[in-house]
Design an enzyme around this catalytic site. Structure first.
Site, PDB file in Angstrom:
ATOM      1  N   ASN A  16       0.820  -1.284   0.012  1.00 48.39           N
ATOM      2  CA  ASN A  16       0.035   0.066   0.056  1.00 48.39           C
ATOM      3  C   ASN A  16       0.762   1.283  -0.058  1.00 48.39           C
ATOM      4  O   ASN A  16       0.528   2.246  -0.656  1.00 48.39           O
ATOM      5  CB  ASN A  16      -1.053  -0.122   1.214  1.00 48.39           C
ATOM      6  CG  ASN A  16      -2.133  -1.005   0.832  1.00 48.39           C
ATOM      7  OD1 ASN A  16      -3.064  -0.457   0.292  1.00 48.39           O
ATOM      8  ND2 ASN A  16      -1.920  -2.164   1.572  1.00 48.39           N
ATOM      9  N   MET A  92       1.111  -2.590  12.270  1.00 52.85           N
ATOM     10  CA  MET A  92       0.529  -3.599  13.318  1.00 52.85           C
ATOM     11  C   MET A  92       0.493  -3.193  14.787  1.00 52.85           C
ATOM     12  O   MET A  92       0.676  -3.911  15.488  1.00 52.85           O
ATOM     13  CB  MET A  92       1.041  -4.894  13.146  1.00 52.85           C
ATOM     14  CG  MET A  92       1.031  -5.314  11.658  1.00 52.85           C
ATOM     15  SD  MET A  92      -0.913  -5.548  11.081  1.00 52.85           S
ATOM     16  CE  MET A  92      -1.309  -7.123  11.987  1.00 52.85           C
ATOM     17  N   HIS A 111      -8.262  -1.305   6.103  1.00 48.14           N
ATOM     18  CA  HIS A 111      -8.436  -2.607   6.494  1.00 48.14           C
ATOM     19  C   HIS A 111      -8.983  -3.576   5.655  1.00 48.14           C
ATOM     20  O   HIS A 111     -10.203  -3.208   4.842  1.00 48.14           O
ATOM     21  CB  HIS A 111      -9.459  -2.276   7.780  1.00 48.14           C
ATOM     22  CG  HIS A 111      -9.963  -3.651   8.511  1.00 48.14           C
ATOM     23  ND1 HIS A 111      -9.001  -4.163   9.362  1.00 48.14           N
ATOM     24  CD2 HIS A 111     -10.917  -4.437   8.238  1.00 48.14           C
ATOM     25  CE1 HIS A 111      -9.490  -5.362   9.620  1.00 48.14           C
ATOM     26  NE2 HIS A 111     -10.571  -5.471   9.145  1.00 48.14           N
TER      27      HIS A 111
HETATM   28  C1  GRF Z   1      -3.179  -4.512   4.021  1.00 48.98           C
HETATM   29  O1  GRF Z   1      -4.063  -5.699   3.869  1.00 48.98           O
HETATM   30  C2  GRF Z   1      -4.021  -3.583   4.913  1.00 48.98           C
HETATM   31  O2  GRF Z   1      -5.254  -3.581   4.577  1.00 48.98           O
HETATM   32  C3  GRF Z   1      -3.618  -4.190   6.389  1.00 48.98           C
HETATM   33  O3  GRF Z   1      -2.394  -4.699   6.449  1.00 48.98           O
HETATM   34  C4  GRF Z   1      -2.165  -4.982   4.850  1.00 48.98           C
HETATM   35  C5  GRF Z   1      -0.939  -4.373   4.711  1.00 48.98           C
HETATM   36  O4  GRF Z   1      -0.420  -4.883   3.510  1.00 48.98           O
HETATM   37  N1  GRF Z   1      -4.028  -3.361   7.409  1.00 48.98           N
HETATM   38  P1  GRF Z   1       1.048  -4.243   2.680  1.00 48.98           P
HETATM   39  O5  GRF Z   1       1.992  -4.247   3.787  1.00 48.98           O
HETATM   40  O6  GRF Z   1       0.388  -2.746   2.341  1.00 48.98           O
HETATM   41  O7  GRF Z   1       1.341  -4.840   1.528  1.00 48.98           O
END
Ligand code: GRF
Length: 199
Positions: A16, A92, A111
């Site tokens: 992301n 997290m 999320h």
């Molecule tokens: C995503 O699925 C987001 O929705 C959740 O954690 C994941 C992070 O993925 N909160 P990335 O590290 O961005 O690949």
């Protein structure tokens, strides 16, 4: 309008984050990522930030005596980089009331479920186990609960026959990248309808 200054908090892979960095560079979001901070020193997301020429900060939470002390250091680092909006991208850790007060109504999360269904850390697994045929992703403002803040936008993702956690997660990620970039683009242009501030 002036470009927004974002701080992105991560703990892991950072796909992301990558979508946001790419969109900002391409001019699809009128915003700059001022700093990327990870509570996990080895997070690949930090390398993504460095490759994009963005300041990458490793801030291991284990080095702090309390959640509050960690969050004070986090807020200090964000303020030092003049961050206006805090964007959680796979971060997290739960944030303390003190941190949220430092950035009131200005912390955003994504999320992997259609909230309020399936909050928590195993949203994709939980949706598969329940047997829903449509799930999706949600961008929301962060409050003191777990995935409970006001919803900004959502995107649906179909569950296909034979989906595994991995295949559904891959489709989910693609939807997340589009949704997060779209929400941040509208936010930066003042086109996003924000919930009225509480209290
Ligand atoms: C995503 O699925 C987001 O929705 C959740 O954690 C994941 C992070 O993925 N909160 P990335 O590290 O961005 O690949």
């Amino acid at each position: 309008m002036a470009r927004l200054r974002l701080g992105v908090l991560v703990s892991g892979n950072g796909t992301n984050l990558q979508a946001i960095l790419d969109a900002a560079r391409a001019g699809r979001i009128d915003a700059d990522v001022g700093v990327v901070i990870s509570n996990q020193p080895g997070a690949y997301a930090l390398s993504r930030a460095e490759s994009a020429g963005v300041k990458a900060v490793s801030l291991p939470h284990k080095g702090f005596a309390s959640r509050e002390a960690f969050d004070v250091a986090l807020a200090d680092e964000l303020r030092r980089e003049r961050v206006e909006w805090v964007v959680l991208a796979g971060f997290m850790r739960l944030l303390t009331p003190g941190f949220l007060a430092a950035f009131p109504q200005r912390v955003i999360n994504i999320h992997p479920s259609l909230l309020p269904a399936f909050p928590g850390t195993h949203a994709i697994r939980d949706a598969l186990a329940y047997g829903v045929r449509v799930t999706g992703c949600t961008v929301h403002l962060v409050d003191e609960g777990v995935d409970t803040g006001p919803i900004l936008d959502q995107r649906a993702v179909r569950v296909e026959d034979g989906d595994s956690e991995q295949t559904l997660a891959e489709r989910m990620h693609r939807a997340e990248h589009e949704l997060y970039v779209d929400v941040l683009a509208r936010l930066a242009q003042g086109r996003l309808r924000l919930p009225a501030a509480q209290g």
